[in-house]
Design an enzyme around this catalytic site. Sequence first.
Site, short mmCIF file in Angstrom:
data_model
loop_
_atom_site.label_atom_id
_atom_site.label_comp_id
_atom_site.label_asym_id
_atom_site.label_seq_id
_atom_site.Cartn_x
_atom_site.Cartn_y
_atom_site.Cartn_z
CG ASN A 27 -1.81 1.17 1.49
OD1 ASN A 27 -1.91 2.21 0.25
ND2 ASN A 27 -2.42 1.36 2.52
CE LYS A 64 -0.39 3.39 4.41
NZ LYS A 64 -0.25 3.50 6.11
CG HIS A 73 -5.88 1.73 5.04
ND1 HIS A 73 -5.73 3.09 5.91
CD2 HIS A 73 -5.12 1.01 4.95
CE1 HIS A 73 -4.27 2.48 6.41
NE2 HIS A 73 -3.91 1.55 5.78
CD GLU A 129 -3.07 5.77 6.58
OE1 GLU A 129 -3.10 5.56 5.32
OE2 GLU A 129 -2.26 5.24 7.31
CD GLU A 167 -3.66 -2.09 7.39
OE1 GLU A 167 -2.48 -2.60 6.90
OE2 GLU A 167 -4.10 -1.10 7.09
N GLY A 226 2.44 2.69 10.71
CA GLY A 226 3.37 3.68 10.57
C GLY A 226 3.95 4.54 11.95
CB SER A 248 5.14 -1.29 12.09
OG SER A 248 4.79 0.00 12.46
#
Length: 253
Positions: free
Chosen positions: A11, A13, A97, A99, A169, A175, A214
Amino acid sequence: MANRKILVAANWKMNGSLESIRHLIKALTQGISNETPTEVVVCPSFVYLSELSEQLNKTNIKLGAQNVSHLEVGAYTGEVSASMLNDYGCEYVIVGHSERRMLYQETDERVAEKFCAIQSKNMTPILCVGELLEERESANTEKVIARQLDAVIDKVTIDAFVNTVIAYEPVWAIGTGKTATPEQAQEVHQFIRLRLARRNKSIAENIRIVYGGSVKADNANQLFEMADIDGGLIGGASLIAKEFLSICHAVRK
Ligand code: 13P
């Protein structure tokens, strides 16, 4: 025990430039062959799909997208439909996701609508679920995951999960450099599989549940060795060719 092939999806992003993704994809196409033990997918920004669909043609790397509109066609400025993604050979689309859920207010209901749009064009959703740190700390992880999963199952029925990948996730691991331990991740993956098994045992046994948060070259092996972890959805480390290639070659012993 089902024979689930490990899936490693990048991904990217909102990262990269035309120049940098050309370098990256060159290294990846050189490093991935039909000997590679995992199925490899890259999900660039929309604008690079055209470039990648040409470069990945006749390689062992598949193309995916990071998002899609829940609508089919019309006056929706800035949106991209599932049939457009299909035009560029996308086989996978990330949906739900964290985000998107947090920064763009995507609700469980909207995620379910997008899931339908993806499958209606014969692509495979990579459905992301995961809890926030405070939800984990208040012992609500399973409750949150169950809610996120059930919202989709209730809309599409369990049968649609034949053609689905789930990505667990944990938001606190994205991150942050703070990976869930293999045991922490396995516990949630097993919970997800058992929850699906209540509706359909064979679908639960065969579905791939990948871990994201991560994942790096030096922890991928331990994660992928767990019984219910069938690969990874990789953010930061997927932007570094050597690191990502090494994850793609991580295998279950
Ligand atoms: P990182 O690997 O950078 O933690 O990102 C994970 C992720 O969000 C993949 O979708």
